[in-house]
Design a protein around this motif. Structure first.
Motif, PDB file in Angstrom:
ATOM      1  N   ILE A 188      -0.817  -1.158  -4.056  1.00  0.00           N
ATOM      2  CA  ILE A 188       0.232  -1.217  -5.063  1.00  0.00           C
ATOM      3  C   ILE A 188       0.839  -2.615  -5.068  1.00  0.00           C
ATOM      4  N   THR A 189       1.651  -2.888  -6.077  1.00  0.00           N
ATOM      5  CA  THR A 189       2.311  -4.184  -6.165  1.00  0.00           C
ATOM      6  C   THR A 189       3.574  -4.190  -5.301  1.00  0.00           C
ATOM      7  N   TYR A 202       0.836  -1.196   0.000  1.00  0.00           N
ATOM      8  CA  TYR A 202       0.000   0.000   0.000  1.00  0.00           C
ATOM      9  C   TYR A 202       0.870   1.243   0.000  1.00  0.00           C
ATOM     10  N   VAL A 203       0.346   2.308  -0.585  1.00  0.00           N
ATOM     11  CA  VAL A 203       0.983   3.610  -0.508  1.00  0.00           C
ATOM     12  C   VAL A 203      -0.018   4.589   0.081  1.00  0.00           C
ATOM     13  N   MET A 204       0.460   5.485   0.922  1.00  0.00           N
ATOM     14  CA  MET A 204      -0.381   6.495   1.564  1.00  0.00           C
ATOM     15  C   MET A 204       0.123   7.876   1.168  1.00  0.00           C
ATOM     16  N   SER A 206       3.433   0.552   3.109  1.00  0.00           N
ATOM     17  CA  SER A 206       3.180  -0.501   4.085  1.00  0.00           C
ATOM     18  C   SER A 206       3.067  -1.831   3.359  1.00  0.00           C
ATOM     19  N   ARG A 207       3.667  -2.875   3.925  1.00  0.00           N
ATOM     20  CA  ARG A 207       3.513  -4.217   3.376  1.00  0.00           C
ATOM     21  C   ARG A 207       2.171  -4.826   3.744  1.00  0.00           C
ATOM     22  N   ASP A 208       1.685  -4.486   4.949  1.00  0.00           N
ATOM     23  CA  ASP A 208       0.492  -5.169   5.455  1.00  0.00           C
ATOM     24  C   ASP A 208      -0.690  -4.235   5.671  1.00  0.00           C
ATOM     25  N   GLY A 209      -0.507  -2.937   5.394  1.00  0.00           N
ATOM     26  CA  GLY A 209      -1.595  -2.004   5.637  1.00  0.00           C
ATOM     27  C   GLY A 209      -1.761  -1.642   7.094  1.00  0.00           C
TER      28      GLY A 209
END
Length: 459
Positions: free
Chosen positions: A308-309, A37-39, A60-63
């Motif tokens: 995101i990937t 994820y991107v914020m 974040s890898r896991d949100g």
């Protein structure tokens, strides 16, 4: 956008769940390859020491646990209008590229009126092109908290935002666009008959569309629903939620379960993420999420989040860099972080200024490189060390005693093995713990003591 009952500032979300999440935001469903994820956000702090109105990014890898990029500095800043932004939102468009939208406002001048929103295009969120402002209306009112979603029935993007209508209260407006360069005439998308701001959508959930907004009269978050995406078709239905005055609702769905999360932020510069969860979005009832499960980027406010990937995650970190510092969260007081105050080590409620008091460089132990020492970011000649068993921030005097006092060995958390505890180097039966919020080293035996001695090392 503004503290109630004044105009409102939409705020910040953090994602929380025990499993990786996929977001169901205005951009529609996440793609199968998404695994991170991107914020997007801007920053403020209690005394505005960290007030920066450029576009910030975290990943974040896991949100759950967020890592600021570019040392929590902006990656791009508006060059038109107010020369600053609030309320950024990331949308992945139908072609897989991104568009970033944001309020045209710098600071807290709520009397500033802009009929425009900031727009950037990006293929990878590492470079930003085509910057411009998009005019949404000719009314003498603002265009706050823009978000967008794909309306498949129209074959266009719907761009929603907060503005004051002819009756004198905020409503959720909508314009339609195919390219975010030109847009249709504005329409009222949702008007409950009172001040309503900060719309956020979840589209096409079992044939139903959901719009959450802030009731600006009392600082609660309320859900509406409709079987269509037509303006004027949404009807309130949910239980209102709040945490002492909350704004910026954001809906998030877990891919690996049926759980939904509703995020909100406390307004004023003291923005703190809070989250609620529900096993049934259609029910409209929510229960609080434990703050241990998520950590927002330092001083972040009013964010937008996009899946995101894994490759995009890696590329963003390669482009902007990971922080050179960490923050430590208390296990049993997860709203408090380790800081120094008057050179005393303690845990205090987030947020606070000076915020660098809570930033630490975890360097190889001064007495043993297999251990760790805590070097202050804003007082880099000083380290946390114990003295009469209490932790304080002292200048490294170069002695072996100081080196030993300032060295600790990181272990699995005594209360939670996924967290961390820190054993004293020269008093190996003692661990760093808090007592009456002050840090010290003590022998640990009881359940409470184990919790006192457990910390999350994040950003």
């Amino acid at each position: 956008m503004i503290p109630a009952p004044q105009p409102s500032r939409r705020a910040i979300l953090g994602l929380a769940a025990a499993v990786p999440l996929s977001l169901a935001l205005g951009s529609g469903s996440a793609q199968a390859a998404d695994s991170a994820y991107v914020m997007a956000y801007f920053t403020e702090s209690t005394t505005m020491l960290e007030a920066n109105y450029g576009l910030h990014l975290a990943v974040s890898r896991d949100g759950l646990q967020w890592m600021p990029l570019n040392q929590n500095n902006p990656v791009v800043t508006p060059t038109e209008g107010a020369l600053g932004l609030r309320d950024p939102f990331i949308l992945r468009k139908q072609d897989g590229t991104f568009v970033v939208l944001a309020t045209d406002l710098k600071g807290t001048d709520w009397n500033y009126v802009s009929q425009y929103v900031h727009v950037w295009n990006s293929t990878d969120l590492r470079t930003f092109t085509g910057y411009h402002r998009l005019k949404l209306h000719d009314m003498n009112t603002h265009s706050w908290a823009p978000e967008a979603f794909w309306d498949a029935g129209r074959g266009q993007y719907a761009l929603i935002y907060s503005a004051v209508n002819s009756s004198g209260h905020n409503v959720i407006m909508v314009n339609y666009t195919t390219d975010f360069v030109t847009a249709s005439a504005p329409q009222v998308f949702f008007d409950p008959g009172y001040d309503a701001i900060d719309g956020d959508m979840a589209v096409g959930v079992n044939g139903v569309n959901y719009l959450y907004f802030k009731n600006n009269r009392n600082g609660t978050l309320i859900g509406t629903k409709s079987t269509s995406l037509n303006p004027g078709s949404f009807t309130p239905f949910s239980t209102a939620v709040s945490h002492g005055g909350t704004e910026a609702p954001t809906l998030v769905k877990s891919l690996s379960s049926g759980t939904w999360y509703l995020w909100g932020d406390t307004y004023t510069p003291n923005g703190v993420f809070y989250a609620w969860q529900s096993s049934d979005l259609a029910a409209g009832t929510w229960t609080p999420v434990d703050q241990r499960l998520y950590t927002q980027p330092l001083n972040s406010k009013h964010c937008g989040i996009q899946p995101i990937t894994s490759a995009q995650y890696d590329n963003l970190v390669a482009a902007w860099g990971a922080p050179a510092w960490n923050r430590l969260k208390s296990y049993n007081f997860p709203g408090r972080y380790v800081r120094h105050s008057n050179y005393v080590g303690r845990i205090d409620p987030y947020p606070f200024d000076p915020y660098p008091d809570s930033q630490w460089k975890l360097v190889p132990g001064l007495a043993d490189s297999t251990g760790v020492s805590f070097q202050s970011v804003n007082n880099p000649t000083r380290y946390l060390r114990h003295y009469d068993y209490e932790l304080r921030l002292d200048v490294n005097d170069g002695t072996s005693t100081f080196a030993s006092d300032a060295t600790f060995h990181r272990t699995a958390g005594l209360a939670d093995a996924t967290w961390s505890s820190f054993r004293s180097h020269n008093f190996p039966t003692r661990y760093i713990r808090h007592s009456n919020y002050v840090l010290r080293i003590d022998p640990i035996s009881t359940t409470t003591e184990k919790q006192d001695a457990t910390f999350y090392v994040g950003y």
